[in-house]
Enzyme design. Structure first.
Site, PDB file in Angstrom:
ATOM      1  N   ASP A  10       0.639  -1.193   0.235  1.00  0.00           N
ATOM      2  CA  ASP A  10      -0.407  -0.098   0.525  1.00  0.00           C
ATOM      3  C   ASP A  10       0.628   1.173   0.244  1.00  0.00           C
ATOM      4  OD1 ASP A  10      -1.966  -1.718   0.327  1.00  0.00           O
ATOM      5  OD2 ASP A  10      -2.910  -0.995   1.918  1.00  0.00           O
ATOM      6  N   HIS A  50     -10.702   0.926  -2.359  1.00  0.00           N
ATOM      7  CA  HIS A  50     -12.064   0.708  -2.345  1.00  0.00           C
ATOM      8  C   HIS A  50     -13.189   1.296  -3.073  1.00  0.00           C
ATOM      9  CE1 HIS A  50     -10.182  -0.617   2.336  1.00  0.00           C
ATOM     10  NE2 HIS A  50      -9.491   0.772   2.398  1.00  0.00           N
ATOM     11  N   HIS A  83     -10.468   7.144   2.588  1.00  0.00           N
ATOM     12  CA  HIS A  83      -9.019   6.616   1.424  1.00  0.00           C
ATOM     13  C   HIS A  83      -9.342   6.059   0.383  1.00  0.00           C
ATOM     14  CE1 HIS A  83      -9.153   3.828   4.467  1.00  0.00           C
ATOM     15  NE2 HIS A  83      -8.452   3.311   3.906  1.00  0.00           N
ATOM     16  N   LYS A 108      -6.743  -4.844  -2.723  1.00  0.00           N
ATOM     17  CA  LYS A 108      -7.555  -5.279  -1.553  1.00  0.00           C
ATOM     18  C   LYS A 108      -8.639  -4.239  -0.624  1.00  0.00           C
ATOM     19  CE  LYS A 108      -3.819  -4.232   1.747  1.00  0.00           C
ATOM     20  NZ  LYS A 108      -4.847  -3.598   2.259  1.00  0.00           N
ATOM     21  N   CYS A 153      -1.338  -3.238   8.210  1.00  0.00           N
ATOM     22  CA  CYS A 153      -1.600  -3.965   6.721  1.00  0.00           C
ATOM     23  C   CYS A 153      -0.555  -4.931   6.568  1.00  0.00           C
ATOM     24  CB  CYS A 153      -2.146  -3.003   5.286  1.00  0.00           C
ATOM     25  SG  CYS A 153      -3.959  -2.758   5.443  1.00  0.00           S
TER      26      CYS A 153
END
Length: 199
Positions: A10, A50, A83, A108, A153
């Site tokens: 990430d 997301h 976010h 993810k 994460c």
């Protein structure tokens, strides 16, 4: 090196200074991350991805505030500022990340009703991303992890890697944490107890 892979977690604009969920000094890891990418034959990236209105966003729960915990059907969930919304600049990889060598990008958090910290499982700890199977089919048994954030994460990915039978190490010089109430120290302790090497 053929049995080893680097998993870069990430390294996205929203987790770096100026982003919607900025990790302090999140962009300071880029030289170390890029150096590691150059050292490994196999590189995997993860990308928080997301949909708008994701259930982990505080804005999806009227009256709730970011960084508080609520009960979800799959367990406790920290609520976050909106976010890494799909297709936004915040969800893009940081422009200084030399990521073109990556063989696989695992997205993810794209299911609207469940969050996903780990590169291997959704937050129900049951629904796989497919990364474990991919690595095993490629003959990889050892993973090195780095990125953002150490205490979420990165840590959950490392814990799941060990639970799936991989040897795992986390490179702290190429990671930074959010550190909610001492969460970095707590998660480093959990990783060590589980057999993750902290370097």
């Amino acid at each position: 090196m053929s049995g080893k892979a680097l998993i870069v977690i990430d390294v996205q604009n929203d987790f770096c200074p100026g982003g919607k969920l900025a990790v302090a000094e999140g962009d300071a890891i880029l030289p170390a991350v890029n150096r590691l990418i150059g050292e490994f034959d196999h590189v995997v990236l993860t990308q928080d991805w997301h949909p708008a209105g994701h259930s982990s966003f505080a804005t999806s729960h009227p009256g709730e505030h970011p960084f508080t915990d609520i009960d979800m059907p799959y367990g406790r969930q920290t609520l976050w500022p909106d976010h890494c919304v799909q297709g936004t600049e915040g969800a893009a990889f940081h422009p200084a990340l030399v990521w073109t060598k990556a063989e696989l990008v695992i997205r993810k958090g794209f299911r609207s009703d469940i969050d996903s910290y780990s590169a291997f499982f959704e937050n129900d700890h049951k629904t796989p991303t497919g990364l474990g199977g991919y690595l095993k089919e490629r003959g990889i048994d050892t993973v090195t992890l780095c990125g953002l954030a150490t205490d979420y994460c990165v840590a959950y990915s490392a814990l799941d890697a060990v639970s799936l039978g991989f040897k795992a190490d986390v490179r702290l010089e190429a990671s930074r944490g959010i550190d909610l109430g001492g969460s970095v120290a707590a998660m480093i302790g959990r990783m060590r107890e589980a057999g993750v090497t902290i370097a």
